[in-house]
Scaffold this motif. Sequence first.
Motif, short mmCIF file in Angstrom:
data_model
loop_
_atom_site.label_atom_id
_atom_site.label_comp_id
_atom_site.label_asym_id
_atom_site.label_seq_id
_atom_site.Cartn_x
_atom_site.Cartn_y
_atom_site.Cartn_z
N GLN A 109 4.90 -24.25 -7.23
CA GLN A 109 4.16 -25.46 -6.89
C GLN A 109 4.21 -26.49 -8.03
O GLN A 109 4.31 -27.69 -7.79
N LEU A 110 4.13 -25.98 -9.27
CA LEU A 110 4.20 -26.86 -10.43
C LEU A 110 5.55 -27.59 -10.49
O LEU A 110 5.60 -28.82 -10.63
N TYR A 111 6.63 -26.82 -10.39
CA TYR A 111 7.97 -27.43 -10.51
C TYR A 111 8.30 -28.33 -9.30
O TYR A 111 9.01 -29.32 -9.43
N GLN A 112 7.75 -27.99 -8.15
CA GLN A 112 7.94 -28.87 -6.99
C GLN A 112 7.27 -30.21 -7.27
O GLN A 112 7.84 -31.27 -6.96
N ASN A 113 6.09 -30.17 -7.87
CA ASN A 113 5.38 -31.40 -8.20
C ASN A 113 6.11 -32.19 -9.27
O ASN A 113 6.16 -33.43 -9.23
N ILE A 114 6.70 -31.46 -10.24
CA ILE A 114 7.48 -32.14 -11.29
C ILE A 114 8.67 -32.87 -10.66
O ILE A 114 8.97 -34.01 -11.01
N ALA A 115 9.34 -32.21 -9.71
CA ALA A 115 10.49 -32.83 -9.04
C ALA A 115 10.08 -34.08 -8.30
O ALA A 115 10.81 -35.09 -8.27
N LEU A 116 8.89 -34.04 -7.69
CA LEU A 116 8.44 -35.18 -6.90
C LEU A 116 7.89 -36.32 -7.75
O LEU A 116 8.03 -37.49 -7.38
N GLN A 133 -0.31 -33.52 -19.05
CA GLN A 133 -0.82 -32.25 -18.51
C GLN A 133 0.29 -31.47 -17.82
O GLN A 133 0.41 -30.25 -17.95
N ALA A 134 1.14 -32.22 -17.06
CA ALA A 134 2.26 -31.57 -16.37
C ALA A 134 3.22 -30.93 -17.38
O ALA A 134 3.75 -29.83 -17.15
N LYS A 135 3.39 -31.61 -18.50
CA LYS A 135 4.27 -31.08 -19.55
C LYS A 135 3.70 -29.79 -20.13
O LYS A 135 4.42 -28.81 -20.34
N LYS A 136 2.37 -29.80 -20.37
CA LYS A 136 1.72 -28.60 -20.89
C LYS A 136 1.80 -27.45 -19.89
O LYS A 136 2.05 -26.30 -20.26
N ASP A 137 1.55 -27.78 -18.62
CA ASP A 137 1.61 -26.74 -17.57
C ASP A 137 3.02 -26.16 -17.47
O ASP A 137 3.18 -24.96 -17.24
N LYS A 138 4.01 -27.00 -17.64
CA LYS A 138 5.40 -26.55 -17.58
C LYS A 138 5.68 -25.57 -18.73
O LYS A 138 6.28 -24.50 -18.53
N GLU A 139 5.23 -25.93 -19.93
CA GLU A 139 5.45 -25.06 -21.10
C GLU A 139 4.74 -23.72 -20.91
O GLU A 139 5.28 -22.65 -21.25
N LYS A 140 3.53 -23.79 -20.31
CA LYS A 140 2.77 -22.57 -20.07
C LYS A 140 3.48 -21.68 -19.05
O LYS A 140 3.57 -20.45 -19.23
N SER A 141 4.01 -22.30 -17.99
CA SER A 141 4.71 -21.53 -16.95
C SER A 141 5.99 -20.91 -17.50
O SER A 141 6.30 -19.75 -17.20
#
Length: 486
Positions: free
Chosen positions: A59-66, A30-38
């Motif tokens: 917020q999305l990329y901060q979560n990806i980093a964490l 899901q995070a991967k899909k959200d990243k592509e969407k962003s």
Amino acid sequence: MKRIFFVSTLSLFSLLTFAQSAVDQAMLDQAKKDKEKSDKSIQDEKASAKAATWMERAQLYQNIALQYSQLDSNAAMTAYDAYKKVVELDKTKKGEPGRSAKEAQGVLEGAEGTNLYTAFVKQGAEKYQAQNMTEALKMFQMAQQINAKDTTAALYGGISAQQADKKDVAVEEFEKYISNGGTDPSVYYGLAQLYRADNKFDKAISTLERGLAKSPDNKDLKSEIVNIHLASGNEDMAINQLKELTAKDPSNVTNMVNLAILYDNSAIKQSTKIRELQEKMGASSNTMDAKKKQLEEEKGKIEVYQNEVKRITGLMKKQPKNADLKRQLDEVNQSLETTKSNVTKYEGEVSAMAAKASSGDQAAMQKEMADLKTQYSQYRDLSIDTYKKALAAEPENYDALFNLGVFYFNDAVELKREVDNMNMSEYQQRGKEVEGRVCGKFQKAKPYFEKALKVRPDEEEAKSTLENVNNILTQFTEKKVECVAE
């Protein structure tokens, strides 16, 4: 340059590294899909003009980093840029920051409850583990922009900078760590080493003293102050420091031996200065003798030239038109004048040397000689006494045994130099007596090397030195020199 490492490094990285097995695959997908969407949305002109688009991205990329760094190892930086974009876009009708802008600004300033700082530290740790020190440093420095008062990012920024051979940056980072209240003694030690490598000895000492203010009982910091004093040529300060350490901890034989070595080294320095001054005083006397001899030679030439002038003048009376005789007379007269000038010059120099010899210069050298001999005796006595105290506390201390042997060995060599400088007459008068004392000193050194070798049977230096001493003593025996103990 020797690099420094800190025990706490591993604990930080282990805390911030999330086990991949614990990540739910569905959430990762899901995070991967959200990243592509962003990534796609910010390419859209209308969407990219909205602060909400950038807040979601931040917020999305901060979560990806964490949690999902495998998706983007620079996600924290992307989040940082997105938060800045929110601050830029979210304005009220009055041009003031909107609610989202205030929230984003709070994140950028490390407000309580925000995690961007942690995201940068985590990705910095991951880059460090991947041996990408330059990028790790950038992440730790970004973390410091968010929370300038924290010590963690400054500490690991310094470590990364040093590993990347960016010494100046490492110094800045460690200084930030200290100014923010960091107390790890290894940082103070490491920073002092960096200053020492640049011969900034005052800063190195100051850093160690700051470390001791935080950790008063740290032996490494105390010992390094001594080492830096020695590296800077300030043996007196090193001696004073070691005297303090020895007084506080009389059971520390290592400090005691090091103090004895410093006394020993100081005695050797004074001995060298004494020899140099003796040579200078002797050279002054020899120079004056040589100048007097030169003066007498020039005076002798005057009579020779004067007689030659008489001879050529007599010949010219008989041969007044002889051009060659006239040339010879001119040359002799010129040499005579030159010689007279030399005599005047050398008489002045001899007179000046005689005046100097009886002036304050000679008295000053004699006083200096007396002072040097006093200092030499003091350091010598302190060295022997301290070595013996170390051996009383620890009879099998190799360094104390070997160094005390070297002390008496050097004594013998120094006295042997006196024999070597004797002329035949002096040797006949007292050469044998001095040689007996030389032999006695070598004999005195021998037991210490033997004991040192018993402590460390494989120590090559002790083996070769003892062999050398035995060979020397055999030569004295062959010459029928009776060793005299002092």
